[in-house]
Design a protein around this motif. Structure first.
Motif, PDB file in Angstrom:
ATOM      1  N   LYS A  28      69.902  -3.937 -41.498  1.00 55.22           N
ATOM      2  CA  LYS A  28      69.879  -3.138 -42.726  1.00 55.22           C
ATOM      3  C   LYS A  28      69.369  -1.726 -42.487  1.00 55.22           C
ATOM      4  O   LYS A  28      68.505  -1.488 -41.650  1.00 55.22           O
ATOM      5  CB  LYS A  28      68.991  -3.798 -43.777  1.00 55.22           C
ATOM      6  CG  LYS A  28      69.585  -5.045 -44.368  1.00 55.22           C
ATOM      7  CD  LYS A  28      68.726  -5.571 -45.482  1.00 55.22           C
ATOM      8  CE  LYS A  28      69.355  -6.825 -46.049  1.00 55.22           C
ATOM      9  NZ  LYS A  28      68.544  -7.422 -47.082  1.00 55.22           N
ATOM     10  N   VAL A  29      69.922  -0.812 -43.282  1.00 55.18           N
ATOM     11  CA  VAL A  29      69.445   0.556 -43.324  1.00 55.18           C
ATOM     12  C   VAL A  29      69.210   0.941 -44.782  1.00 55.18           C
ATOM     13  O   VAL A  29      69.879   0.436 -45.680  1.00 55.18           O
ATOM     14  CB  VAL A  29      70.439   1.558 -42.700  1.00 55.18           C
ATOM     15  CG1 VAL A  29      70.571   1.355 -41.212  1.00 55.18           C
ATOM     16  CG2 VAL A  29      71.782   1.515 -43.371  1.00 55.18           C
TER      17      VAL A  29
ATOM     18  N   LEU B  67      79.343   3.128 -44.615  1.00 57.14           N
ATOM     19  CA  LEU B  67      78.873   3.231 -45.989  1.00 57.14           C
ATOM     20  C   LEU B  67      79.051   4.670 -46.439  1.00 57.14           C
ATOM     21  O   LEU B  67      79.065   5.586 -45.625  1.00 57.14           O
ATOM     22  CB  LEU B  67      77.434   2.744 -46.148  1.00 57.14           C
ATOM     23  CG  LEU B  67      76.285   3.542 -45.562  1.00 57.14           C
ATOM     24  CD1 LEU B  67      75.776   4.556 -46.567  1.00 57.14           C
ATOM     25  CD2 LEU B  67      75.153   2.599 -45.212  1.00 57.14           C
ATOM     26  N   THR B  68      79.239   4.839 -47.745  1.00 52.58           N
ATOM     27  CA  THR B  68      79.413   6.177 -48.297  1.00 52.58           C
ATOM     28  C   THR B  68      78.408   6.405 -49.413  1.00 52.58           C
ATOM     29  O   THR B  68      78.073   5.486 -50.149  1.00 52.58           O
ATOM     30  CB  THR B  68      80.836   6.393 -48.863  1.00 52.58           C
ATOM     31  OG1 THR B  68      81.078   5.448 -49.893  1.00 52.58           O
ATOM     32  CG2 THR B  68      81.888   6.258 -47.789  1.00 52.58           C
ATOM     33  N   LEU B  69      77.944   7.640 -49.500  1.00 53.68           N
ATOM     34  CA  LEU B  69      77.077   8.087 -50.585  1.00 53.68           C
ATOM     35  C   LEU B  69      77.560   9.463 -50.981  1.00 53.68           C
ATOM     36  O   LEU B  69      77.947  10.250 -50.122  1.00 53.68           O
ATOM     37  CB  LEU B  69      75.628   8.212 -50.107  1.00 53.68           C
ATOM     38  CG  LEU B  69      74.972   6.971 -49.582  1.00 53.68           C
ATOM     39  CD1 LEU B  69      74.659   7.140 -48.132  1.00 53.68           C
ATOM     40  CD2 LEU B  69      73.710   6.737 -50.344  1.00 53.68           C
ATOM     41  N   GLY B  70      77.562   9.773 -52.263  1.00 57.95           N
ATOM     42  CA  GLY B  70      78.036  11.096 -52.633  1.00 57.95           C
ATOM     43  C   GLY B  70      77.714  11.494 -54.041  1.00 57.95           C
ATOM     44  O   GLY B  70      76.959  10.831 -54.751  1.00 57.95           O
ATOM     45  N   GLY B  71      78.331  12.594 -54.422  1.00 56.75           N
ATOM     46  CA  GLY B  71      78.119  13.142 -55.746  1.00 56.75           C
ATOM     47  C   GLY B  71      79.306  13.964 -56.178  1.00 56.75           C
ATOM     48  O   GLY B  71      80.189  14.275 -55.386  1.00 56.75           O
TER      49      GLY B  71
ATOM     50  N   LEU C 178      66.622  13.948 -54.981  1.00 53.69           N
ATOM     51  CA  LEU C 178      67.229  12.668 -54.638  1.00 53.69           C
ATOM     52  C   LEU C 178      68.458  12.441 -55.516  1.00 53.69           C
ATOM     53  O   LEU C 178      68.362  12.444 -56.735  1.00 53.69           O
ATOM     54  CB  LEU C 178      66.225  11.529 -54.828  1.00 53.69           C
ATOM     55  CG  LEU C 178      66.717  10.132 -54.459  1.00 53.69           C
ATOM     56  CD1 LEU C 178      67.021  10.028 -52.973  1.00 53.69           C
ATOM     57  CD2 LEU C 178      65.674   9.096 -54.860  1.00 53.69           C
ATOM     58  N   VAL C 179      69.618  12.267 -54.880  1.00 54.93           N
ATOM     59  CA  VAL C 179      70.870  12.030 -55.598  1.00 54.93           C
ATOM     60  C   VAL C 179      71.110  10.533 -55.739  1.00 54.93           C
ATOM     61  O   VAL C 179      71.443  10.034 -56.805  1.00 54.93           O
ATOM     62  CB  VAL C 179      72.067  12.692 -54.871  1.00 54.93           C
ATOM     63  CG1 VAL C 179      73.394  12.334 -55.523  1.00 54.93           C
ATOM     64  CG2 VAL C 179      71.887  14.205 -54.808  1.00 54.93           C
ATOM     65  N   THR C 180      70.928   9.807 -54.639  1.00 62.00           N
ATOM     66  CA  THR C 180      71.133   8.366 -54.650  1.00 62.00           C
ATOM     67  C   THR C 180      70.419   7.736 -53.464  1.00 62.00           C
ATOM     68  O   THR C 180      70.080   8.416 -52.494  1.00 62.00           O
ATOM     69  CB  THR C 180      72.635   8.015 -54.635  1.00 62.00           C
ATOM     70  OG1 THR C 180      72.811   6.612 -54.847  1.00 62.00           O
ATOM     71  CG2 THR C 180      73.304   8.406 -53.336  1.00 62.00           C
ATOM     72  N   LYS C 181      70.198   6.441 -53.579  1.00 63.76           N
ATOM     73  CA  LYS C 181      69.553   5.669 -52.509  1.00 63.76           C
ATOM     74  C   LYS C 181      70.271   4.334 -52.431  1.00 63.76           C
ATOM     75  O   LYS C 181      70.642   3.759 -53.455  1.00 63.76           O
ATOM     76  CB  LYS C 181      68.087   5.471 -52.842  1.00 63.76           C
ATOM     77  CG  LYS C 181      67.343   4.573 -51.867  1.00 63.76           C
ATOM     78  CD  LYS C 181      65.904   4.418 -52.284  1.00 63.76           C
ATOM     79  CE  LYS C 181      65.716   3.082 -52.936  1.00 63.76           C
ATOM     80  NZ  LYS C 181      64.337   2.685 -53.143  1.00 63.76           N
ATOM     81  N   THR C 182      70.490   3.847 -51.220  1.00 63.08           N
ATOM     82  CA  THR C 182      71.110   2.542 -51.061  1.00 63.08           C
ATOM     83  C   THR C 182      70.499   1.821 -49.864  1.00 63.08           C
ATOM     84  O   THR C 182      70.012   2.448 -48.929  1.00 63.08           O
ATOM     85  CB  THR C 182      72.644   2.660 -50.890  1.00 63.08           C
ATOM     86  OG1 THR C 182      73.229   1.368 -50.955  1.00 63.08           O
ATOM     87  CG2 THR C 182      73.016   3.297 -49.569  1.00 63.08           C
ATOM     88  N   VAL C 183      70.526   0.495 -49.926  1.00 61.38           N
ATOM     89  CA  VAL C 183      70.134  -0.353 -48.806  1.00 61.38           C
ATOM     90  C   VAL C 183      71.341  -1.232 -48.512  1.00 61.38           C
ATOM     91  O   VAL C 183      71.903  -1.851 -49.416  1.00 61.38           O
ATOM     92  CB  VAL C 183      68.907  -1.228 -49.142  1.00 61.38           C
ATOM     93  CG1 VAL C 183      68.606  -2.198 -48.005  1.00 61.38           C
ATOM     94  CG2 VAL C 183      67.696  -0.357 -49.453  1.00 61.38           C
TER      95      VAL C 183
ATOM     96  N   GLU D  99      68.061  10.851 -45.455  1.00 59.23           N
ATOM     97  CA  GLU D  99      66.876  10.222 -44.887  1.00 59.23           C
ATOM     98  C   GLU D  99      67.286   8.793 -44.587  1.00 59.23           C
ATOM     99  O   GLU D  99      67.585   8.022 -45.503  1.00 59.23           O
ATOM    100  CB  GLU D  99      65.730  10.287 -45.890  1.00 59.23           C
ATOM    101  CG  GLU D  99      64.399   9.903 -45.306  1.00 59.23           C
ATOM    102  CD  GLU D  99      63.288  10.111 -46.309  1.00 59.23           C
ATOM    103  OE1 GLU D  99      62.770  11.245 -46.405  1.00 59.23           O
ATOM    104  OE2 GLU D  99      62.961   9.138 -47.009  1.00 59.23           O
ATOM    105  N   VAL D 100      67.351   8.448 -43.310  1.00 54.96           N
ATOM    106  CA  VAL D 100      67.816   7.129 -42.885  1.00 54.96           C
ATOM    107  C   VAL D 100      66.633   6.352 -42.321  1.00 54.96           C
ATOM    108  O   VAL D 100      65.929   6.834 -41.441  1.00 54.96           O
ATOM    109  CB  VAL D 100      68.928   7.243 -41.813  1.00 54.96           C
ATOM    110  CG1 VAL D 100      69.412   5.863 -41.388  1.00 54.96           C
ATOM    111  CG2 VAL D 100      70.087   8.099 -42.319  1.00 54.96           C
ATOM    112  N   THR D 101      66.429   5.143 -42.863  1.00 49.59           N
ATOM    113  CA  THR D 101      65.359   4.266 -42.397  1.00 49.59           C
ATOM    114  C   THR D 101      65.993   3.005 -41.826  1.00 49.59           C
ATOM    115  O   THR D 101      66.778   2.336 -42.493  1.00 49.59           O
ATOM    116  CB  THR D 101      64.406   3.890 -43.552  1.00 49.59           C
ATOM    117  OG1 THR D 101      63.870   5.080 -44.117  1.00 49.59           O
ATOM    118  CG2 THR D 101      63.280   2.985 -43.060  1.00 49.59           C
TER     119      THR D 101
END
Length: 137
Positions: free
Chosen positions: A90-91, A115-119, A101-106, A82-84
């Motif tokens: 900024k995103v 940018l990277t997000l993962g698990g 929800l695994v993670t959230k970042t701004v 989900e990208v805002t």
């Protein structure tokens, strides 16, 4: 009337991003023959950040996020983003795995940056999302 036309022209455009679902592993091959190695440039960047020797692209999606809005992006049966698009460069990105929800970042995101997000995954593997900005707003 001229002022109205000028106001419309000044509005910022959509945020254009590339999102890649990546599999990181020390194995020489991905368990799925449909996965292809990430580009040499991206692999070089990822090796500096993560511990795995090899990185495979599971899926790549290019999307436009409407100005100051949110877009849900389906990456796999188990993974969604989900990208805002926020004020400034900024995103906010929320990563969902199996609906949770695994993670959230701004983060501020500029062209050429990522940018990277993962698990974690079972064994000596990992999955993550790499998001890059395709063009400056």
């Amino acid at each position: 009337m001229a002022v109205m036309g000028l106001a419309c022209a000044v509005q910022a455009g959509d945020l254009k991003i590339d999102a890649k679902l990546v599999w990181g592993t020390n194995a020489d091959k991905s368990p799925d023959s449909a996965h292809k190695p990430v580009s040499a440039d991206l692999a070089k960047k990822l090796v500096k950040i993560f511990k795995w020797k090899n990185y495979f692209e599971v899926k790549a999606v290019q999307e436009s996020v409407p100005n100051r809005s949110t877009k849900r992006i389906h990456m796999s049966k188990k993974c969604e983003l989900e990208v805002t698009e926020m004020e400034g460069p900024k995103v906010e990105v929320k990563l969902y795995g199996e609906g949770k929800l695994v993670t959230k970042t701004v983060k501020s995101l500029y062209k050429g940056d990522f940018l990277t997000l993962g698990g974690e995954d079972k064994g000596d593997n990992s999955w993550f999302i790499v998001i890059t900005l395709l063009e400056d707003k």
